[in-house]
Design a protein around this motif. Structure first.
Motif, PDB file in Angstrom:
ATOM      1  N   HIS A  89       0.943  -1.287  -0.128  1.00 22.74           N
ATOM      2  CA  HIS A  89      -0.064   0.144  -0.002  1.00 22.74           C
ATOM      3  C   HIS A  89       0.937   1.217  -0.128  1.00 22.74           C
ATOM      4  N   SER A  93       0.632   4.049  -2.983  1.00 22.16           N
ATOM      5  CA  SER A  93       0.292   5.314  -2.465  1.00 22.16           C
ATOM      6  C   SER A  93       1.491   6.478  -2.541  1.00 22.16           C
ATOM      7  N   THR A  97      -0.255   9.326  -5.005  1.00 21.13           N
ATOM      8  CA  THR A  97      -0.759  10.430  -4.170  1.00 21.13           C
ATOM      9  C   THR A  97      -0.207  11.832  -4.716  1.00 21.13           C
ATOM     10  N   CYS A 116      -8.084  -0.859  -0.204  1.00 22.48           N
ATOM     11  CA  CYS A 116      -7.756  -0.148   1.174  1.00 22.48           C
ATOM     12  C   CYS A 116      -8.631  -0.290   2.278  1.00 22.48           C
ATOM     13  N   SER A 123      -7.186   5.707   2.200  1.00 18.75           N
ATOM     14  CA  SER A 123      -7.506   5.632   0.862  1.00 18.75           C
ATOM     15  C   SER A 123      -6.389   6.474   0.281  1.00 18.75           C
ATOM     16  N   ILE A 124      -6.381   6.374  -0.966  1.00 21.33           N
ATOM     17  CA  ILE A 124      -5.277   7.054  -1.762  1.00 21.33           C
ATOM     18  C   ILE A 124      -5.747   8.091  -2.655  1.00 21.33           C
ATOM     19  N   THR A 126      -5.663  10.923  -5.041  1.00 13.82           N
ATOM     20  CA  THR A 126      -5.218  11.371  -6.415  1.00 13.82           C
ATOM     21  C   THR A 126      -6.329  12.065  -7.310  1.00 13.82           C
TER      22      THR A 126
END
Length: 301
Positions: A89, A93, A97, A116, A123-124, A126
């Motif tokens: 993760h 990320s 991100t 996630c 959470s990512i 983006t």
């Protein structure tokens, strides 16, 4: 050996020539649960050129369905000893991100969000860009905007359903679309100007007379809508309690995962509650109509 991480995002990306203009992500899943990521590929692009790649198999900590394995060739044997999503993760990320992240349809966005949640990771954050939407605007006359079709049309080498190859191909769709149209990334991120054209009027008679049809993945003023109206159907904007048929367009952007689309799930909910609504693929509907000589008798799916 996997490539090193791309440089982390800076507060001023233009000040660092190593920063990608955008990144592309693609995932493969082990089963019908979108959280079951078993492979992920990420590619970074700057000035139309690939500047980094990242790929890994992932132990989804979930079952593998034979359906999914037939598509991408990954089975439980391949992921023995591979990291779980929780373990990668931070890497994923760091790549995504605060960047512009491209995916070919938003299936990958949903899969990452679900993973996630399942693995209790943040959470990512983006900015997402759908390369299906970009392709439809750039080349509206193509019969399909699926990634394998676009790759062939654009002359891009591509191994379908390999996460890294899919990510690279989707990135080239963005690069070629910018070259073809002159629209830059900022322009593609802006919402398309809405069109106000109404749905076509249904013919007075035809094999679909009396049907109220919603279309999954195609405009209600597009070619499919006109064919349905010509057969007597009233084309509606969305699935509702009066809808009698949901047609899954050949152009729908969800690929084999169209069952996860909001329109499909809404139709299934209505059927479970007793509504008379059928779901049928566009090609099957055309076959059943067969020149309007065969009455529609769509079986529920």
């Amino acid at each position: 050996m996997r490539p090193a991480l791309a440089p982390p995002p800076s507060s001023d990306p233009l000040a660092d020539a190593t920063q990608p203009d955008f990144v592309v992500v693609d995932v493969e899943t082990a089963c019908s649960r979108v959280s079951s990521i078993c492979q992920i590929g990420i590619v970074g692009f700057r000035n139309g050129v690939e500047i980094f790649e990242y790929e890994t198999l992932v132990d989804p900590l979930d079952e593998f369905s034979s359906f999914n394995t037939r598509i991408h060739g990954i089975s439980c044997d391949h992921v023995v000893g591979q990291p779980s999503f929780a373990q990668i993760h931070a890497t994923v990320s760091e790549h995504l991100t605060r960047r512009i992240t491209v995916a070919h349809s938003y299936f990958d966005k949903g899969a990452l969000a679900a993973a996630c949640r399942v693995h209790d990771r943040s959470s990512i954050e983006t900015t997402w860009l759908d390369s299906v939407r970009v392709a439809k605007r750039a080349w509206p006359d193509l019969p399909s905007h699926r990634l394998n079709v676009l790759s062939k049309y654009l002359g891009v080498r591509h191994r379908h359903h390999d996460a890294l190859s899919d990510a690279r191909a989707a990135g080239m769709v963005i690069v070629r679309a910018m070259e073809h149209t002159g629209i830059d990334l900022v322009g593609w991120l802006a919402p398309a100007t809405p069109r106000s054209a109404p749905a076509p009027k249904p013919a007075a008679d035809g094999p679909l007379s009396g049907h109220r049809i919603a279309i999954l993945g195609s405009r209600r003023d597009g070619p499919l809508a006109y064919r349905l109206a010509k057969a007597g159907a009233r084309v509606v904007a969305s699935v509702g309690i009066t809808t009698t048929l949901l047609v899954v367009s050949n152009e729908q952007p969800f690929g084999r995962f169209y069952h996860a689309s909001p329109a499909y799930r809404r139709a299934e909910e209505l059927r479970r509650s007793g509504s008379v609504i059928d779901i049928i693929l566009e090609d099957e509907l055309a076959h059943r109509l067969g020149g309007y000589s065969t009455p529609l008798d769509a079986e529920p799916r």
